[in-house]
Structures are given as structure tokens and as C-alpha cells.
Design a protein around this motif. Structure first.
Motif, mmCIF file in Angstrom:
data_model
loop_
_atom_site.group_PDB
_atom_site.id
_atom_site.type_symbol
_atom_site.label_atom_id
_atom_site.label_comp_id
_atom_site.label_asym_id
_atom_site.label_seq_id
_atom_site.Cartn_x
_atom_site.Cartn_y
_atom_site.Cartn_z
ATOM 1 N N GLY A 259 58.368 -10.596 26.162
ATOM 2 C CA GLY A 259 58.384 -11.550 27.257
ATOM 3 C C GLY A 259 59.338 -11.207 28.377
ATOM 4 O O GLY A 259 58.988 -11.297 29.559
ATOM 5 N N THR A 260 60.574 -10.816 28.038
ATOM 6 C CA THR A 260 61.528 -10.510 29.106
ATOM 7 C C THR A 260 61.151 -9.226 29.829
ATOM 8 O O THR A 260 61.375 -9.105 31.038
ATOM 9 C CB THR A 260 62.960 -10.415 28.557
ATOM 10 N N SER A 261 60.553 -8.261 29.120
ATOM 11 C CA SER A 261 60.088 -7.060 29.816
ATOM 12 C C SER A 261 58.915 -7.392 30.721
ATOM 13 O O SER A 261 58.750 -6.794 31.789
ATOM 14 C CB SER A 261 59.695 -5.970 28.818
ATOM 15 N N THR A 262 58.082 -8.347 30.297
ATOM 16 C CA THR A 262 56.995 -8.800 31.167
ATOM 17 C C THR A 262 57.574 -9.393 32.446
ATOM 18 O O THR A 262 57.071 -9.130 33.554
ATOM 19 C CB THR A 262 56.117 -9.829 30.433
ATOM 20 N N CYS A 263 58.638 -10.187 32.318
ATOM 21 C CA CYS A 263 59.276 -10.770 33.499
ATOM 22 C C CYS A 263 59.881 -9.687 34.393
ATOM 23 O O CYS A 263 59.770 -9.754 35.630
ATOM 24 C CB CYS A 263 60.344 -11.769 33.074
#
Length: 343
Positions: A259-263
Motif C-alpha cells: 500500500g505505501t509503495s502504491t502511494c
């Protein structure tokens, strides 16, 4: 007969990544904010993380979340994320898993078809919307803290490569370095897992040695700690899609699309003019599972232009268990062996 310390744990996975959630056994942790609580655990009470995540109770491919009372009155619950080498200020997969556990166990009341809740994470407040049906969280979407780009096309010298490698560095709840997998001759697939990890760790080490980025609003968050390999962006008509995989220490791949890499990638794509506001990004991970990301708006973080990202995914409860530490157990903080742990 004395049992010793016990911890009530709900086993869960989000898009394939093990994200267990501790719901009992720790009353609270000192600190006025969730970030301070995270720092207390990291610097003064790290034995809990080692106990839960190291062998023989844990494994090299897992995360653990500790549910705590919130420090902000706007939040329904607080949580601290534990990984093997760090306590991330934020994690998307762990947010989705924790929200799912809180709702499906009744710790936070579930409202069908939509439940809105707020989680107090070390990175800040995280707004969550859960789509619920028949007692199951079918999808969880969270609005993350603002994401922004520190730099694009930064050249770093990496051992084993004759030419500098270009990387992007962005904040998505952790400080990421993003690398086009094809630029180092790799495809993102399971068969290349060992190469992705080995080269990724080398690139990350080089970036750490050659840069020193600091979060403008929290100087305690400093330096790249995680690396994302990116695949090519495809235009699917009504949405964009792309592969990715994230190298997590100690030397493994995140099983989820992260999720944070997606952000972080949303921030990079928006900065490059490749993704519009509210245009969906279907971000696909190493096992084929998917998160759907959007840029919901723009803002500023210090001097940086930032985006307001959202990520949507699903998690499943896999177990209810009690983790026990008997007073005579010779491994109160577990152990790591080099065949799995790169020690």
C-alpha cells in the motif's frame, strides 16, 4: 503450572502478505502520540517484536500489528506496525488487515454496507472506508497521509553495475526508492525473486549511502528504508495498470502489492504527468493480487508538492491464536538462522 506471558493474536493476510494483529496481551505503551509509542517500542521494548516475529513463533515473511488505545480522540483505534528490521510509520497492507480484524471481530462496530473509521498510525490519522456484507469486510479503502516526491531520476553508483542506475525517491508512508525493473535487466515475477532481492538490496544500500532525505514535518523519519521495483505502466482505457514488487528487509519480497509503495508510485506518476486525479491505478503484486490506487487531491508537505492518495484492497482472517512465552523458554526473543534470514 505457570503459563507466563500470553498474547492474543488474530492471524490475517492482506493480498497474500501475512499481517497478524495483536488484540490482547499489551494494555498500552508509553507515549503521547502513536509515533512516540512506536519509538518507545523500538528503543526500549523491542523484545516484543522479536518474540512475535523471530523463529520459532514467527517467520521471515510476515508483519505484526499491535492494536493500542488511540492517542487522538478522532480515532477509533491506534496501531503500531512491526516489520523485521524496522517499525514503519505506515503500511497499507497492515492498515487493511488491521481494519478488517477490528471490524470482523467486533472490536469496532461494523455497519453494513459501509463502515467509516479512523485509525491512529505513527504517520498520522488514516481514514478508512470498509465495504461490508454479511459480517465480512469485502474491501477496505484507506486515505493515506500525503505522498510526495523527493527526487526523480537520481543517479546512484551501485556495485556490480558499470553505469549509474536512475532511481526515484518518494514518501508514501515510508521513504521509498523506486527502480524500473527493466533498467537493471529484470522482469517482475516469482522466478526472479532471488535476483530481485539481491539487486534490490544492493541498490537500496547505495541510495542510503549516497542520499540523506528527511521528512520535512518529522525529522525522525530519515533516509530510504525500502525499495520498489516498478513495471511498465499500461493504459487499459478506463484505468492504468502496472506490476510492482517491494524488497523488504531482511531480503524478501512483499507478497502484497504494498500500500505505501502504491502511494509513493501514485506521487511519482502524478509528478510525471502520467496519472490524473481520480484516475484508477491497478497495482499488481508478485503473487498476482491487486490494490487499486487513486490520487484524490493535491496539497503541500513542507516545500514539496504532494498528493492525497487512497488505496483499496482486501484482507482475510486466517487464525485465532495465543502466543505464549513460558518463563523457562530458552528463546524469549527468538532467533534467526542464515538459511532464511540473510544473517
Amino acid at each position: 503450572m505457570p503459563i507466563g506471558r500470553t498474547f492474543n493474536v488474530v492471524g490475517a493476510h492482506c493480498a497474500g502478505e501475512v499481517c497478524d494483529v495483536v488484540v490482547g496481551g499489551v494494555l498500552d505503551v508509553p507515549g503521547k502520540t502513536m509515533y512516540e509509542k512506536m519509538r518507545h517500542l523500538w528503543t526500549k521494548a523491542d523484545g516484543l517484536r522479536n518474540l512475535l516475529m523471530n523463529e520459532p513463533r514467527g517467520s521471515s515473511a510476515m508483519c505484526v500489528n499491535l492494536v493500542l488505545p488511540p492517542t487522538n480522540p478522532e480515532a477509533n483505534a491506534g496501531f503500531v506496525i512491526m516489520e523485521h528490521e524496522e517499525y514503519p510509520p505506515m503500511s497499507g497492507a497492515n492498515t487493511i488487515a488491521t481494519a478488517t480484524v477490528l471490524l470482523e471481530t467486533g472490536m469496532v462496530p461494523m455497519q453494513e454496507p459501509i463502515t467509516n473509521l479512523t485509525l491512529d498510525a505513527p504517520a498520522g490519522l488514516v481514514k478508512v472506508t470498509a465495504e461490508c456484507e454479511s459480517g465480512k469486510c469485502k474491501f477496505v479503502e484507506f486515505q493515506n497521509v500525503p505522498a510526495f516526491v523527493f527526487g526523480l531520476d537520481i543517479e546512484v553508483s551501485v556495485s556490480g553495475f558499470d553505469q549509474p542506475i536512475k532511481v526515484d525517491v518518494a514518501w508514501g508512508g515510508m521513504i521509498y526508492t523506486l527502480v524500473d525493473a527493466s533498467s537493471v535487466g529484470l522482469d517482475i515475477n516469482s522466478a526472479n525473486g532471488r535476483q530481485l532481492v539481491d539487486i534490490g538490496e544492493r541498490i537500496k544500500k547505495a541510495v542510503q549511502e549516497q542520499t540523506d532525505f528527511v521528512h520535512p514535518e518529522n525529522p525522525g523519519i530519515r533516509g530510504v528504508t525500502v525499495l520498489e521495483f516498478t513495471g511498465s505502466l499500461k493504459d487499459e482505457g478506463s484505468y492504468k495498470s502496472a506490476l510492482n514488487t517491494v524488497v523488504v528487509s531482511p531480503s524478501r519480497l512483499d507478497r502484497s502489492p504494498c500500500g505505501t509503495s502504491t502511494c509513493a508510485r501514485l506521487a511519482v506518476l502524478h509528478k510525471r504527468g502520467l496519472l490524473r486525479e481520480n484516475e484508477p491505478l491497478h497495482h499488481i503484486g508478485i503473487v498476482g493480487t491487486k490494490f487499486i490506487g487513486h490520487v484524490r487531491g493535491t496539497t503541500k508537505v513542507g516545500e514539496y508538492d504532494a498528493v492525497i492518495p487512497s488505496v483499496k484492497g482486501s484482507a482475510w482472517i486466517t487464525a485465532f491464536k495465543q502466543v505464549i512465552l513460558h518463563p523457562t523458554d530458552p528463546f524469549p526473543e527468538g532467533f534467526r538462522i542464515g538459511d532464511k534470514w540473510n544473517v
